[in-house]
Design a protein around this motif. Sequence first.
Motif, mmCIF file in Angstrom:
data_model
loop_
_atom_site.group_PDB
_atom_site.id
_atom_site.type_symbol
_atom_site.label_atom_id
_atom_site.label_comp_id
_atom_site.label_asym_id
_atom_site.label_seq_id
_atom_site.Cartn_x
_atom_site.Cartn_y
_atom_site.Cartn_z
ATOM 1 N N GLU A 194 0.852 -1.151 0.109
ATOM 2 C CA GLU A 194 0.015 -0.056 -0.078
ATOM 3 C C GLU A 194 0.840 1.228 -0.072
ATOM 4 O OE1 GLU A 194 -2.345 -0.783 3.535
ATOM 5 O OE2 GLU A 194 -3.650 -2.121 2.447
ATOM 6 N N GLU A 195 1.942 1.280 0.909
ATOM 7 C CA GLU A 195 2.941 2.468 0.950
ATOM 8 C C GLU A 195 3.551 2.699 -0.561
ATOM 9 O OE1 GLU A 195 5.416 2.243 4.063
ATOM 10 O OE2 GLU A 195 3.926 2.256 5.571
ATOM 11 N N LEU A 196 3.991 1.527 -1.123
ATOM 12 C CA LEU A 196 4.653 1.741 -2.578
ATOM 13 C C LEU A 196 3.738 2.400 -3.566
ATOM 14 C CD1 LEU A 196 6.790 -1.573 -3.123
ATOM 15 C CD2 LEU A 196 7.357 0.755 -3.027
ATOM 16 N N LYS A 197 2.452 2.051 -3.291
ATOM 17 C CA LYS A 197 1.413 2.423 -4.333
ATOM 18 C C LYS A 197 1.282 3.972 -4.214
ATOM 19 C CE LYS A 197 -1.628 2.122 -7.786
ATOM 20 N NZ LYS A 197 -1.348 1.832 -9.183
ATOM 21 N N SER A 198 1.278 4.310 -2.850
ATOM 22 C CA SER A 198 1.067 5.610 -2.496
ATOM 23 C C SER A 198 2.060 6.498 -2.885
ATOM 24 C CB SER A 198 0.651 5.860 -0.997
ATOM 25 O OG SER A 198 0.462 7.204 -0.388
ATOM 26 N N LEU A 199 3.363 5.733 -2.551
ATOM 27 C CA LEU A 199 4.497 6.534 -2.921
ATOM 28 C C LEU A 199 4.603 6.953 -4.368
ATOM 29 C CD1 LEU A 199 7.511 7.345 -2.138
ATOM 30 C CD2 LEU A 199 8.108 5.257 -2.488
ATOM 31 N N GLN A 200 4.287 5.794 -5.280
ATOM 32 C CA GLN A 200 4.414 5.987 -6.766
ATOM 33 C C GLN A 200 3.619 7.220 -7.097
ATOM 34 O OE1 GLN A 200 1.980 5.105 -9.248
ATOM 35 N NE2 GLN A 200 3.412 5.957 -10.956
ATOM 36 N N THR A 201 2.242 7.259 -6.383
ATOM 37 C CA THR A 201 1.212 8.459 -6.949
ATOM 38 C C THR A 201 1.844 9.838 -6.470
ATOM 39 O OG1 THR A 201 -0.679 6.772 -6.543
ATOM 40 C CG2 THR A 201 -1.053 9.258 -6.629
ATOM 41 N N ARG A 202 2.656 9.800 -5.391
ATOM 42 C CA ARG A 202 2.903 11.250 -4.833
ATOM 43 C C ARG A 202 4.323 11.575 -5.698
ATOM 44 N NH1 ARG A 202 2.973 8.565 0.123
ATOM 45 N NH2 ARG A 202 5.162 8.643 0.356
ATOM 46 N N LEU A 203 5.059 10.586 -6.157
ATOM 47 C CA LEU A 203 6.293 10.884 -6.828
ATOM 48 C C LEU A 203 6.227 11.410 -8.173
ATOM 49 C CD1 LEU A 203 8.801 8.458 -5.435
ATOM 50 C CD2 LEU A 203 8.625 10.687 -4.882
ATOM 51 N N GLY A 204 5.157 10.503 -8.847
ATOM 52 C CA GLY A 204 4.911 10.831 -10.228
ATOM 53 C C GLY A 204 5.886 10.124 -11.090
ATOM 54 N N ILE A 205 6.426 9.181 -10.856
ATOM 55 C CA ILE A 205 7.589 8.643 -11.704
ATOM 56 C C ILE A 205 7.032 7.034 -12.074
ATOM 57 C CG2 ILE A 205 9.504 10.028 -10.840
ATOM 58 C CD1 ILE A 205 10.406 7.549 -9.192
ATOM 59 N N SER A 206 7.898 6.533 -12.926
ATOM 60 C CA SER A 206 7.545 5.283 -13.449
ATOM 61 C C SER A 206 8.354 4.351 -12.384
ATOM 62 C CB SER A 206 8.130 4.986 -14.768
ATOM 63 O OG SER A 206 7.610 6.021 -15.781
ATOM 64 N N PHE A 207 7.493 3.071 -12.103
ATOM 65 C CA PHE A 207 7.879 2.095 -11.299
ATOM 66 C C PHE A 207 7.977 0.731 -12.169
ATOM 67 C CE2 PHE A 207 6.968 2.965 -6.433
ATOM 68 C CZ PHE A 207 7.905 4.399 -6.568
ATOM 69 N N VAL A 208 8.872 0.102 -12.241
ATOM 70 C CA VAL A 208 9.202 -1.219 -12.845
ATOM 71 C C VAL A 208 9.271 -2.259 -11.706
ATOM 72 C CG1 VAL A 208 10.114 -2.598 -14.618
ATOM 73 C CG2 VAL A 208 9.999 -0.063 -14.770
ATOM 74 N N HIS A 209 8.289 -3.138 -11.646
ATOM 75 C CA HIS A 209 8.385 -4.012 -10.293
ATOM 76 C C HIS A 209 8.236 -5.445 -10.731
ATOM 77 C CE1 HIS A 209 6.920 -4.694 -6.295
ATOM 78 N NE2 HIS A 209 6.311 -5.708 -6.628
ATOM 79 N N VAL A 210 9.187 -6.252 -10.283
ATOM 80 C CA VAL A 210 9.303 -7.494 -10.518
ATOM 81 C C VAL A 210 8.654 -8.388 -9.245
ATOM 82 C CG1 VAL A 210 10.879 -9.402 -10.665
ATOM 83 C CG2 VAL A 210 11.003 -7.693 -12.250
ATOM 84 N N THR A 211 7.928 -9.333 -9.612
ATOM 85 C CA THR A 211 7.352 -10.232 -8.392
ATOM 86 C C THR A 211 7.066 -11.414 -8.957
ATOM 87 O OG1 THR A 211 5.619 -10.163 -6.734
ATOM 88 C CG2 THR A 211 5.335 -9.111 -8.562
ATOM 89 N N HIS A 212 7.098 -12.372 -7.925
ATOM 90 C CA HIS A 212 6.273 -13.655 -7.802
ATOM 91 C C HIS A 212 4.857 -13.644 -7.584
ATOM 92 C CE1 HIS A 212 10.514 -15.586 -8.200
ATOM 93 N NE2 HIS A 212 9.825 -16.221 -8.878
ATOM 94 N N SER A 213 4.453 -12.699 -6.839
ATOM 95 C CA SER A 213 3.079 -12.717 -6.152
ATOM 96 C C SER A 213 2.113 -12.003 -7.127
ATOM 97 C CB SER A 213 3.047 -11.755 -4.799
ATOM 98 O OG SER A 213 1.897 -11.503 -4.331
ATOM 99 N N GLN A 214 1.024 -12.796 -7.679
ATOM 100 C CA GLN A 214 0.079 -12.353 -8.312
ATOM 101 C C GLN A 214 -0.616 -11.206 -7.535
ATOM 102 O OE1 GLN A 214 -2.009 -15.546 -9.834
ATOM 103 N NE2 GLN A 214 -0.323 -16.826 -10.292
ATOM 104 N N ASP A 215 -0.982 -11.253 -6.481
ATOM 105 C CA ASP A 215 -1.932 -10.583 -5.620
ATOM 106 C C ASP A 215 -0.912 -9.151 -5.693
ATOM 107 O OD1 ASP A 215 -3.778 -12.442 -4.965
ATOM 108 O OD2 ASP A 215 -3.034 -12.573 -3.133
ATOM 109 N N GLU A 216 0.146 -9.131 -5.476
ATOM 110 C CA GLU A 216 1.066 -7.991 -5.371
ATOM 111 C C GLU A 216 1.122 -7.309 -6.797
ATOM 112 O OE1 GLU A 216 5.827 -7.385 -4.900
ATOM 113 O OE2 GLU A 216 4.845 -8.486 -3.046
ATOM 114 N N ALA A 217 1.216 -7.766 -7.979
ATOM 115 C CA ALA A 217 1.247 -7.492 -9.345
ATOM 116 C C ALA A 217 -0.048 -6.707 -9.737
ATOM 117 C CB ALA A 217 1.656 -8.473 -10.328
ATOM 118 N N MET A 218 -1.225 -7.342 -9.228
ATOM 119 C CA MET A 218 -2.460 -6.978 -9.568
ATOM 120 C C MET A 218 -2.993 -5.702 -8.794
ATOM 121 S SD MET A 218 -3.418 -8.745 -12.091
ATOM 122 C CE MET A 218 -2.240 -10.177 -12.519
#
Length: 372
Positions: A194-218
């Motif tokens: 939740e904090e990462l999503k909020s952070l990306q919205t505040r910063l307004g920059i691109s995030f590229v995220h690698v994960t094994h977790s489907q829940d996390e990706a969605m």
Amino acid sequence: MNQQLAIKNAIEVKNLNFFYGKFQGLKNVSINIAERKVTAFIGPSGCGKSTLLRTLNRMYSLYPGQRAEGEINLYGQNILDKDQDLNLLRARVGMVFQKPNPFPAMSIRDNVLSGLRLAKLKIPDHEILVEECLVKAGLWNEVKDRLGAPALALSGGQQQRVALARAMARRPHLLLLDEPLSALDPFLRIRMREELKSLQTRLGISFVHVTHSQDEAMALADLVVVMNAGKIETTGPAREVFQRPSTAFAARFFGMNVLAGRMVGPVAGGRYVDVALNDRTTVRGVPGDWLDTTAGKPVLAAVRRESIQASREPMDDCHRGTIEAVSFLGVTEEYIVDIGGVSLRAVQQASGFRRGDAVHVKMSPDDWIVLP
């Protein structure tokens, strides 16, 4: 108009091939990373997602024998050019790794500033920058009175936020996240997501995220990229890729039932097609792209486990079935149910079914996808 604002993609990858010595880890990969969005790469272990991530700031250059061919254009500049300044590149493209990695001999303050110092970049005001980055990382209130304490004394989740603050100190245009939540406990993982999503919205920059977790990706991503054996299998908006995968591999990866059958033909004006799974069971579903609807053609029919509803009471347009196995999952249960010689996995709220119970099974045509 400012040229950077006119470009909609932060990164454009074209015909990228990557080699670990003689082994090819990426095969002709092309993908766009949108500005100010979260792009998630997901897939099984060894599919190439972390390899692709590490080409985006040329982290692989630290290891002999590894090389990339093709183009990776960061705001129009190919970062694979031999004269690319790697310090400048890694200032523009920050990275947070899977495990928290604070420098053990450094304080919290010095960890935040370490990336700038290693790159010999000018630091205008140490204390203001440290506070700004720790606030953005959601850690300031927890550590503001002990900035001189060793970063290694912090909890795992706090250490990972120090790593985030360190990456942001260089004011990157893009942030790479290599499974940054996988080492955290489940409760903290949800909080950090939740904090990462909020952070990306505040910063307004691109995030590229690698994960094994489907829940996390969605939960995090605007665009999801599914990888398989060094190639891009499918890509699209998170909800679309999850609910309507375009390939059998993606459907299986997301846990769907994928069954071989033969095409019967289009119905309802082509909105649906009927598929015979065997000589006793036919299902109706939505045709996927490029599907040959010629009768008798071999096809694959896919349906989500959560879309299968089993009940003791009859329902309209239902199939008769028998429970073959039950797995208790807490709030839900997973059933293997036989329908006319076809075994399907179903997940629903715990209903107390037992092996051998006769049930009625309802499946909507809109929940089935028929793939080539």
